[in-house]
Design an enzyme around this catalytic site. Structure first.
Site, PDB file in Angstrom:
ATOM      1  N   LYS A   1     -29.016  19.641 -77.784  1.00 32.49           N
ATOM      2  CA  LYS A   1     -28.992  18.298 -77.198  1.00 32.49           C
ATOM      3  C   LYS A   1     -28.438  18.303 -75.760  1.00 32.49           C
ATOM      4  O   LYS A   1     -27.839  19.295 -75.315  1.00 32.49           O
ATOM      5  CB  LYS A   1     -28.153  17.383 -78.096  1.00 32.49           C
ATOM      6  CG  LYS A   1     -28.782  17.124 -79.469  1.00 32.49           C
ATOM      7  CD  LYS A   1     -27.954  16.109 -80.265  1.00 32.49           C
ATOM      8  CE  LYS A   1     -28.595  15.769 -81.593  1.00 32.49           C
ATOM      9  NZ  LYS A   1     -27.795  14.762 -82.343  1.00 32.49           N
TER      10      LYS A   1
ATOM     11  N   TYR B   1     -36.722   9.476 -83.233  1.00 38.03           N
ATOM     12  CA  TYR B   1     -35.604   8.937 -84.014  1.00 38.03           C
ATOM     13  C   TYR B   1     -35.960   7.605 -84.683  1.00 38.03           C
ATOM     14  O   TYR B   1     -35.071   6.845 -85.048  1.00 38.03           O
ATOM     15  CB  TYR B   1     -34.373   8.783 -83.124  1.00 38.03           C
ATOM     16  CG  TYR B   1     -33.589  10.075 -82.946  1.00 38.03           C
ATOM     17  CD1 TYR B   1     -32.964  10.693 -84.032  1.00 38.03           C
ATOM     18  CD2 TYR B   1     -33.458  10.676 -81.704  1.00 38.03           C
ATOM     19  CE1 TYR B   1     -32.242  11.875 -83.883  1.00 38.03           C
ATOM     20  CE2 TYR B   1     -32.735  11.859 -81.536  1.00 38.03           C
ATOM     21  CZ  TYR B   1     -32.142  12.448 -82.639  1.00 38.03           C
ATOM     22  OH  TYR B   1     -31.415  13.614 -82.501  1.00 38.03           O
TER      23      TYR B   1
ATOM     24  N   PHE C   1     -26.402   2.490 -83.578  1.00 46.29           N
ATOM     25  CA  PHE C   1     -26.275   3.499 -82.518  1.00 46.29           C
ATOM     26  C   PHE C   1     -27.629   3.924 -81.943  1.00 46.29           C
ATOM     27  O   PHE C   1     -27.691   4.818 -81.094  1.00 46.29           O
ATOM     28  CB  PHE C   1     -25.515   4.738 -83.028  1.00 46.29           C
ATOM     29  CG  PHE C   1     -26.126   5.403 -84.242  1.00 46.29           C
ATOM     30  CD1 PHE C   1     -27.208   6.256 -84.122  1.00 46.29           C
ATOM     31  CD2 PHE C   1     -25.607   5.178 -85.510  1.00 46.29           C
ATOM     32  CE1 PHE C   1     -27.776   6.873 -85.226  1.00 46.29           C
ATOM     33  CE2 PHE C   1     -26.173   5.787 -86.632  1.00 46.29           C
ATOM     34  CZ  PHE C   1     -27.254   6.636 -86.484  1.00 46.29           C
TER      35      PHE C   1
ATOM     36  N   ARG D   1     -28.208  23.719 -91.175  1.00 40.81           N
ATOM     37  CA  ARG D   1     -27.275  22.591 -91.258  1.00 40.81           C
ATOM     38  C   ARG D   1     -25.848  23.077 -91.502  1.00 40.81           C
ATOM     39  O   ARG D   1     -24.878  22.475 -91.036  1.00 40.81           O
ATOM     40  CB  ARG D   1     -27.741  21.583 -92.299  1.00 40.81           C
ATOM     41  CG  ARG D   1     -29.007  20.867 -91.810  1.00 40.81           C
ATOM     42  CD  ARG D   1     -29.450  19.732 -92.687  1.00 40.81           C
ATOM     43  NE  ARG D   1     -28.579  18.574 -92.657  1.00 40.81           N
ATOM     44  CZ  ARG D   1     -28.652  17.569 -91.772  1.00 40.81           C
ATOM     45  NH1 ARG D   1     -29.561  17.601 -90.822  1.00 40.81           N
ATOM     46  NH2 ARG D   1     -27.833  16.558 -91.838  1.00 40.81           N
TER      47      ARG D   1
ATOM     48  N   THR E   1     -21.946  15.995 -88.982  1.00 39.29           N
ATOM     49  CA  THR E   1     -22.384  15.167 -87.847  1.00 39.29           C
ATOM     50  C   THR E   1     -21.237  14.866 -86.888  1.00 39.29           C
ATOM     51  O   THR E   1     -21.382  14.973 -85.669  1.00 39.29           O
ATOM     52  CB  THR E   1     -22.974  13.838 -88.375  1.00 39.29           C
ATOM     53  OG1 THR E   1     -23.940  14.135 -89.385  1.00 39.29           O
ATOM     54  CG2 THR E   1     -23.632  13.049 -87.262  1.00 39.29           C
TER      55      THR E   1
ATOM     56  N   ARG F   1     -20.894  22.392 -84.184  1.00 43.96           N
ATOM     57  CA  ARG F   1     -20.325  21.096 -83.814  1.00 43.96           C
ATOM     58  C   ARG F   1     -18.803  21.150 -83.703  1.00 43.96           C
ATOM     59  O   ARG F   1     -18.222  20.492 -82.842  1.00 43.96           O
ATOM     60  CB  ARG F   1     -20.796  20.033 -84.796  1.00 43.96           C
ATOM     61  CG  ARG F   1     -22.254  19.618 -84.510  1.00 43.96           C
ATOM     62  CD  ARG F   1     -22.833  18.812 -85.624  1.00 43.96           C
ATOM     63  NE  ARG F   1     -24.109  18.186 -85.253  1.00 43.96           N
ATOM     64  CZ  ARG F   1     -24.942  17.663 -86.144  1.00 43.96           C
ATOM     65  NH1 ARG F   1     -24.647  17.687 -87.425  1.00 43.96           N
ATOM     66  NH2 ARG F   1     -26.071  17.102 -85.738  1.00 43.96           N
TER      67      ARG F   1
ATOM     68  N   ASN G   1     -23.273  15.415 -80.149  1.00 41.32           N
ATOM     69  CA  ASN G   1     -22.865  16.458 -81.091  1.00 41.32           C
ATOM     70  C   ASN G   1     -23.704  17.734 -81.004  1.00 41.32           C
ATOM     71  O   ASN G   1     -23.850  18.464 -81.981  1.00 41.32           O
ATOM     72  CB  ASN G   1     -22.808  15.893 -82.511  1.00 41.32           C
ATOM     73  CG  ASN G   1     -24.139  15.359 -82.986  1.00 41.32           C
ATOM     74  OD1 ASN G   1     -25.127  15.416 -82.274  1.00 41.32           O
ATOM     75  ND2 ASN G   1     -24.160  14.852 -84.203  1.00 41.32           N
TER      76      ASN G   1
ATOM     77  N   HIS H   1     -29.371  19.082 -83.187  1.00 40.42           N
ATOM     78  CA  HIS H   1     -30.080  18.396 -84.270  1.00 40.42           C
ATOM     79  C   HIS H   1     -30.705  19.453 -85.156  1.00 40.42           C
ATOM     80  O   HIS H   1     -31.171  20.474 -84.656  1.00 40.42           O
ATOM     81  CB  HIS H   1     -31.201  17.497 -83.714  1.00 40.42           C
ATOM     82  CG  HIS H   1     -32.225  17.121 -84.762  1.00 40.42           C
ATOM     83  ND1 HIS H   1     -32.050  16.060 -85.603  1.00 40.42           N
ATOM     84  CD2 HIS H   1     -33.398  17.716 -85.136  1.00 40.42           C
ATOM     85  CE1 HIS H   1     -33.096  15.996 -86.443  1.00 40.42           C
ATOM     86  NE2 HIS H   1     -33.918  16.990 -86.168  1.00 40.42           N
TER      87      HIS H   1
ATOM     88  N   GLU I   1     -41.321  17.301 -87.839  1.00 46.93           N
ATOM     89  CA  GLU I   1     -40.646  17.479 -86.551  1.00 46.93           C
ATOM     90  C   GLU I   1     -41.218  18.676 -85.787  1.00 46.93           C
ATOM     91  O   GLU I   1     -41.374  18.623 -84.561  1.00 46.93           O
ATOM     92  CB  GLU I   1     -39.141  17.612 -86.766  1.00 46.93           C
ATOM     93  CG  GLU I   1     -38.536  16.291 -87.252  1.00 46.93           C
ATOM     94  CD  GLU I   1     -37.078  16.385 -87.657  1.00 46.93           C
ATOM     95  OE1 GLU I   1     -36.528  15.348 -88.054  1.00 46.93           O
ATOM     96  OE2 GLU I   1     -36.479  17.483 -87.589  1.00 46.93           O
TER      97      GLU I   1
END
Ligand code: RTP
Ligand code: MG
Length: 140
Positions: A11, A51, A59, A87, A93, A104, A114, A117, A128
């Site tokens: 990100k 998203y 948010f 993950r 998150t 993270r 964070n 993704h 995706e």
């Protein structure tokens, strides 16, 4: 568990701080192979589409503005149980809840900024990957 593919984004907060290599090293150390990768900058429409599942969340606006604020690196990661493994390497998150050694925990600035993704299930991983990559760009 079979070999799987998952979709990953490094990100804007992470690309901006030159953490792309450090994050890819975490994936590779966990046994995930980068089978496609490109650096792009999203338009607002693209971020909102990607998203879309979060469109009603408070948010959403902030998330989309953040995701277009700097370039991102989109990748396909391949490996044994890749979706869950990615993950796990990403961590929770909210970096305050993330386990030690996770991306993270080490790099994220906040629950929004964070750093990464990762797809959350086989169907979303397939969607995706197809959103960002053509079959020709996937080199296993
Ligand atoms: P991701 O989709 O980015 O892999 O992260 P995730 O599954 O852990 O989190 P998710 O619930 O899907 O939320 C997507 C992204 O929205 C931002 N977020 N901000 N301000 C907030 O309370 C908040 N909550 C979520 C984060 O950037 C999160 O990764
Ligand atoms: Mg998610």
């Amino acid at each position: 568990m079979a070999i799987q593919r998952t979709f990953s984004i490094i990100k804007p907060d992470a690309t901006k701080r030159n953490l792309t290599g450090a994050i890819i090293a975490k994936f590779e150390e966990a046994g995930l192979r980068v089978v496609a990768s490109k650096r792009i900058q999203l338009t607002l429409a693209q971020a909102q589409q990607f998203y879309g599942v979060h469109a009603e969340r408070p948010f959403f606006g902030e998330l989309c503005e953040f995701m277009i604020s700097e370039p991102i690196v989109v990748q396909v990661l391949e490996g044994e149980d890749a979706i869950a493994k990615n993950r796990e390497v990403m961590g929770a998150t909210n970096p305050e809840d993330a386990a030690p050694g996770t991306i993270r925990k080490e790099f994220a600035l906040s629950i929004g900024e964070n750093s990464v993704h990762g797809s959350d299930a086989p169907d979303t991983a397939a969607e995706e990957i197809a959103f960002f990559f053509s079959g020709l760009e996937l080199v296993g």
